[in-house]
Design a protein around this motif. Sequence first.
Motif, PDB file in Angstrom:
ATOM      1  N   ILE A  74       0.850  -1.190   0.000  1.00  0.00           N
ATOM      2  CA  ILE A  74       0.000   0.000   0.000  1.00  0.00           C
ATOM      3  C   ILE A  74       0.882   1.235   0.000  1.00  0.00           C
ATOM      4  CG2 ILE A  74      -1.707   1.274   1.343  1.00  0.00           C
ATOM      5  CD1 ILE A  74      -2.802  -1.283   2.342  1.00  0.00           C
ATOM      6  N   ARG A  75       1.993   1.074   0.682  1.00  0.00           N
ATOM      7  CA  ARG A  75       2.884   2.223   0.850  1.00  0.00           C
ATOM      8  C   ARG A  75       3.413   2.730  -0.490  1.00  0.00           C
ATOM      9  NH1 ARG A  75       6.053   4.482   5.004  1.00  0.00           N
ATOM     10  NH2 ARG A  75       8.152   4.873   4.236  1.00  0.00           N
ATOM     11  N   THR A  76       3.842   1.818  -1.342  1.00  0.00           N
ATOM     12  CA  THR A  76       4.343   2.259  -2.652  1.00  0.00           C
ATOM     13  C   THR A  76       3.235   2.932  -3.447  1.00  0.00           C
ATOM     14  OG1 THR A  76       3.915   0.079  -3.533  1.00  0.00           O
ATOM     15  CG2 THR A  76       6.182   0.567  -2.853  1.00  0.00           C
ATOM     16  N   CYS A  77       2.031   2.383  -3.316  1.00  0.00           N
ATOM     17  CA  CYS A  77       0.901   2.979  -4.028  1.00  0.00           C
ATOM     18  C   CYS A  77       0.645   4.391  -3.521  1.00  0.00           C
ATOM     19  CB  CYS A  77      -0.346   2.130  -3.857  1.00  0.00           C
ATOM     20  SG  CYS A  77      -0.201   0.550  -4.670  1.00  0.00           S
ATOM     21  N   GLN A  78       0.768   4.533  -2.212  1.00  0.00           N
ATOM     22  CA  GLN A  78       0.533   5.861  -1.653  1.00  0.00           C
ATOM     23  C   GLN A  78       1.592   6.837  -2.136  1.00  0.00           C
ATOM     24  OE1 GLN A  78       0.537   4.717   2.428  1.00  0.00           O
ATOM     25  NE2 GLN A  78      -1.700   4.738   2.575  1.00  0.00           N
ATOM     26  N   LYS A  79       2.822   6.373  -2.193  1.00  0.00           N
ATOM     27  CA  LYS A  79       3.893   7.241  -2.673  1.00  0.00           C
ATOM     28  C   LYS A  79       3.644   7.630  -4.125  1.00  0.00           C
ATOM     29  CE  LYS A  79       7.667   5.707   0.232  1.00  0.00           C
ATOM     30  NZ  LYS A  79       8.788   4.768   0.292  1.00  0.00           N
ATOM     31  N   PHE A  80       3.236   6.639  -4.905  1.00  0.00           N
ATOM     32  CA  PHE A  80       2.968   6.931  -6.311  1.00  0.00           C
ATOM     33  C   PHE A  80       1.846   7.955  -6.435  1.00  0.00           C
ATOM     34  CE2 PHE A  80       0.550   6.316 -10.155  1.00  0.00           C
ATOM     35  CZ  PHE A  80       1.537   6.417 -11.117  1.00  0.00           C
ATOM     36  N   LEU A  81       0.848   7.768  -5.590  1.00  0.00           N
ATOM     37  CA  LEU A  81      -0.317   8.649  -5.654  1.00  0.00           C
ATOM     38  C   LEU A  81       0.076  10.088  -5.351  1.00  0.00           C
ATOM     39  CD1 LEU A  81      -3.276   8.546  -6.209  1.00  0.00           C
ATOM     40  CD2 LEU A  81      -3.688   8.101  -3.801  1.00  0.00           C
ATOM     41  N   VAL A  82       0.981  10.242  -4.397  1.00  0.00           N
ATOM     42  CA  VAL A  82       1.446  11.593  -4.076  1.00  0.00           C
ATOM     43  C   VAL A  82       2.087  12.216  -5.312  1.00  0.00           C
ATOM     44  CG1 VAL A  82       3.090  12.897  -2.712  1.00  0.00           C
ATOM     45  CG2 VAL A  82       1.741  11.107  -1.652  1.00  0.00           C
ATOM     46  N   GLN A  83       2.977  11.456  -5.923  1.00  0.00           N
ATOM     47  CA  GLN A  83       3.653  11.966  -7.115  1.00  0.00           C
ATOM     48  C   GLN A  83       2.643  12.283  -8.219  1.00  0.00           C
ATOM     49  OE1 GLN A  83       6.809  12.760  -7.397  1.00  0.00           O
ATOM     50  NE2 GLN A  83       6.959  12.194  -5.219  1.00  0.00           N
ATOM     51  N   TYR A  84       1.720  11.382  -8.388  1.00  0.00           N
ATOM     52  CA  TYR A  84       0.737  11.518  -9.465  1.00  0.00           C
ATOM     53  C   TYR A  84      -0.105  12.771  -9.261  1.00  0.00           C
ATOM     54  CZ  TYR A  84      -3.310  10.412 -12.344  1.00  0.00           C
ATOM     55  OH  TYR A  84      -4.317  10.474 -13.250  1.00  0.00           O
ATOM     56  N   ASN A  85      -0.551  12.944  -8.028  1.00  0.00           N
ATOM     57  CA  ASN A  85      -1.391  14.103  -7.744  1.00  0.00           C
ATOM     58  C   ASN A  85      -0.617  15.397  -7.924  1.00  0.00           C
ATOM     59  OD1 ASN A  85      -3.791  12.886  -7.288  1.00  0.00           O
ATOM     60  ND2 ASN A  85      -3.436  12.591  -5.099  1.00  0.00           N
ATOM     61  N   ARG A  86       0.623  15.364  -7.532  1.00  0.00           N
ATOM     62  CA  ARG A  86       1.445  16.542  -7.724  1.00  0.00           C
ATOM     63  C   ARG A  86       1.529  16.898  -9.207  1.00  0.00           C
ATOM     64  NH1 ARG A  86       6.522  15.805  -3.830  1.00  0.00           N
ATOM     65  NH2 ARG A  86       5.258  16.174  -1.973  1.00  0.00           N
ATOM     66  N   LYS A  87       1.748  15.865  -9.977  1.00  0.00           N
ATOM     67  CA  LYS A  87       1.853  16.083 -11.427  1.00  0.00           C
ATOM     68  C   LYS A  87       0.565  16.686 -11.965  1.00  0.00           C
ATOM     69  CE  LYS A  87       4.742  12.615 -12.855  1.00  0.00           C
ATOM     70  NZ  LYS A  87       4.764  11.215 -13.292  1.00  0.00           N
TER      71      LYS A  87
END
Lengths: 1026, 163
Positions: free
Chosen positions: B107-120
């Motif tokens: 879940i953690r990697t997904c959350q990290k990805f989501l942060v990056q994605y949302n930033r983008k």
Amino acid sequence: MSNAREKKRAKKMRNQPASVTLSSDCGPCPSGIQHHNGGSRSFQTPKQDLHPDSSQEFQQQRHQHQSPGPSYRKEQYFSKGQGRGRGGWRGGRQNVSQEMPKYITASTFAQARAAEINAMLKAVTQKSSNSLVFQTLPRHMRRRAMSHNIKRLPRRLREIARKEAEKAVHQKKEHSKNKCRKARRRHVNLVVEFNRRQKKNIWLETHIWHAKRFHMVKKWGYCLGDRPTTKSYRACYRAMTKHCLLQDLSYYCCLELNGKEEELLKVLARMCSIDTGPTFAAVPCLSGRLQGSLVLYRADRYPEDLLGPITFIWKPKDGSGITSETRQLWIWTHPSLKQDILTELKTVFQCSEPVETCSPEPIVTLLQEEKQTDVAMIVGKKRKREDNEGEKAVPVKKIIGDGTRVPLESYCWTSQTTGVVISDLTMEILRYRLIGPLSHCVLTEALKTASIQTEMADAETELNNWWVENCKNSEKVSLHQRQEAIFELLQGINSPSEIAAGTILGLTVGDPRVNLPKKSSKAMPNPEKYQGKEDLHRSWSCAQWKPLSNHTDDPDNEKVRQLLLEGVPVECAHSFIWDQTICKNVTENKIPEQDLNHMRGELLVPGSQLDLGPCESKIPILLVQQPGKVAGEDRPGWGSGWDIYLPKGWGMAFWIPFIYRGARVGGLQEGLKHSEYKRTPHIPNDFPDCPAGIQFAKELENVLLEKFKRRPPAKRANYVKLGTLAPFLCPWGQLTRDWEVRNKAQEESVVTSSADSKSGATERQVPCEPKPGLTIEDSQGDIMEEMAKIQNLCKEDGAATSSGFFVLRNRKLLKQLSARCRPTCGKGQRVRPASKLGQKEMTEDALLSIFKCYPRVLVWVSLSLLRKGSPELHAMICIPTQEDFLQLNKDQLFCGPQEPKHSDIFKHKILKLKERKKKKNNGNALESGASDALEAKAVEEPKELILGLWPDPLPDVTSHCSRILLGFVTQGDFSLAAGCGEALGFVNLTGLLHMLSSQPTDKKGLVLLRTPASLQYRFARLNIEV
Amino acid sequence: RAALRCRYLLCEIVSEDPRCRQCIDERAVGAAAKDAVARTHGDYGLACCSISFTVKYLNAYTGIVLLRCRKDFYRLLWSALPFVTYLENRNQRYSCFFNTLHVGGTIRTCQKFLVQYNRKQLLLLLHNCTSEGKQLLHSYILKGALLHMDFVLCCMMHVFHFS
């Protein structure tokens, strides 16, 4: 349980984002809601109302999407924006669900993303587990000392670790280190600190030495070494049997009685009984030749109200012939018994007036004076500096003796009528114990008798002035020489057990520090000097401890033999240690270690023997032989040794030389083992009828119970299922009571049916009677007397002692019992002499009748296991059944029967109680009649039940298990000395007689032992050693 | 006891109709995904995917969904997700589709990805708007100071207001 799990999970999930759904009200609602944050909150509220109790739900809501704090702030911000007239976006926001104008989508879109980023970042960056950061790292990334040095952590985790470390620092109690280590370790400050620390618990003089090497415990107001930190269980045993084990027994308390001999004897006779052995008036003890030991009772209360066991020494008479001179008596007691004994002595002797002259106040003032002179003499650099710092720098002196004493309180009492003076000499006299066959070698090597001195070393000091005075008297010089000769002869004996038990030898020795060897070595006997060469390789095992071979013509050997036969003469027991002024003088005029080392350094030839000449201190000491194993047949004399009594202040000066001669040091545990292997009762464990013993048992129970409760219920023994009623405390009172009831019931049932059988028994006895002759009649008469006495006692005490029990210490009765316990005709054994048999049968009726009238008696027994098994503390002693004997006959390897498993009847109750509690906690809101009733019931429950233990009112302890209970074990272990499991304990006398009467002759004295945490019974042989 | 590995599919629900957001909840998403699996892979596929299948996280406003599936069978689920064409909730049906953004092991990697994605996403959004607050906001986002959401939002309000 589940509640805890929920909590744990909630804690773990507190940072994780929860799902966010669009509220159902949001869509249709035309205009009411400003923005989605507010919307989600309004949506949450009804949910909250629905489930007010579920904590998880609550947690979820708390961490929903955005935590309430920020959202609130956001709202605030928005409202601010509105206030500034920027509410245009708001109108657009209303249409979100319906029309979605383009420019507004952007804002909500951004907001939603931002919120999500926030939540995710929170989830990713903040740790939610309970563990510390470095604990969550995978194993291959862990490094040594990570918790100490955060730089060993990966860089990304350092910040978090730093915060955690700060927190931990706050939690740790900050101890004041106002001084640097160097200052703290400075001698003056160290002494101050030590003095402060021994205000509460008395330190022995060897405390620092012990504290470095032992596990220390605080017991009886002292700091004592419990056991060595090194692995030395067996080594200590070997030292006990083959060489020498040293123990510091200075914590034993000395009470001194001063008064006329008749007065003392008259009163003390009330406190002990001739039945239990020799009393204070025993001739060899009274003359001061031997040390005596006995058990004290409250005055005129024998056989109940035990005070405790003591040893005593009479000061030998100075001038023979004068009968009514004042005598000095030392009573040595265990510190746990001291208070009881002291108060009893004071009441018995009517000593209530504190004596000023004898109180230690003058000593204190003297010490202070000395302090001042001290300062005057040694105004060194450090002192000076301190004086500069503050004028009130008080010079400190090491506490010698009892540091807890209040200076104003008196420790000396006298009585007006009899003139008897009782003084409490606690910590005034040191006492070391050397156990083992070579302990006299250690003594003779370490100590050197004082040289005769007629000239004072220094006119102004009072060092040795008493000795010079003494040496002027030729009689006393010759006495000293005789003592010296006897001390020299000690080298010739094989073991201390050869000398009469309790022999006292007074001595004056030189400073033992002077002839300290450079290297530590083992003191070995020098057999060539006193014996023929054939004995050179004699091994020192206990089996061969026998008197000297007497076929050599060596004159020294002759002398040794004479010493062994006649013992130490009375006058040699004289020592100056009895004189308190001399003791004080010796204590105060001790040359400090520092000065001694300084003198050593100034020797012309480095390392050569230091000769102090007239300056050498002379120390009066007392050597007392400690008897080893006297009772029983195997290993006679095992564990014998010497006790050495010293004036205070000289503790370390004697301690180190002993250790340099190869003595191994033991603590309390080793002392316990020593008494266990010797099969003697240990103080205060094995005196269940004295107050100290009861106190000890209670403390032990608390300790064991705490230990038991610390384990999870599934991981600890369920004593209910094992059928163990009292695993932590021996219920002696109930045991004796239950046997009484049992006995009565049996009698009533048997009386009618077995009247004829009894008459048969008496008929059988008749032919025996003429055989034994006069001796038997005598013994019978004795027994009858005893019986009468005890019966009288019973009548006197009557109902007052109905709840009490006591331990049988009557020697004659114990001897009778002991004879009855032995198997009479084993396979290898022939029938014993007829007279003995007859005696036994004669006494049977007498004994039975005695114990019928006084059933609440315990007997001290020793048990040795036949085959496997090592008994433990509080193991149960049970009566084997006929089937057990049958099986034992059939199969010689039969270990013992098994106890069937019991059912735990309390488990259900405990579960119910738990549920009730839960309900009570949950359903506080629900007030109904039913719940009230439940609560009332819960209140009725008196005590909390513990899973695996019987609640307090125990059922009948004797018949709870399949075998009838007889008693309990108070000490038990695998005995290294005997090579099998051995136990010591108490059994109920009624039960014992009942068992013996029903057992076959060749299986007499066989019992079953079961440890509390096992179902297996094991056969053991019961012995009563007198 | 070896831990059973899982895969987490981070998906975005894209819908033309904004009302679709109403019916994004765990039950509806789960049912839609399972339905798609059943249609594409049959009973066997459904059974395989149903083992430990849950919707771990869901955000109706952004349309982000996090699905969990066993590692052995996540391909079945993954291949079935494009066949979801609608979400149904309370007898309302809105057409939408799933856009799988990321497949992660924790879940953690997904959350990290989501942060990056949302930033983008936010940056993309910012590129389109032009105002004086843009530069400020831009710099903050780049610095990763998004934790100060209050301030960012404040800036954004400025931006949106002026644009």
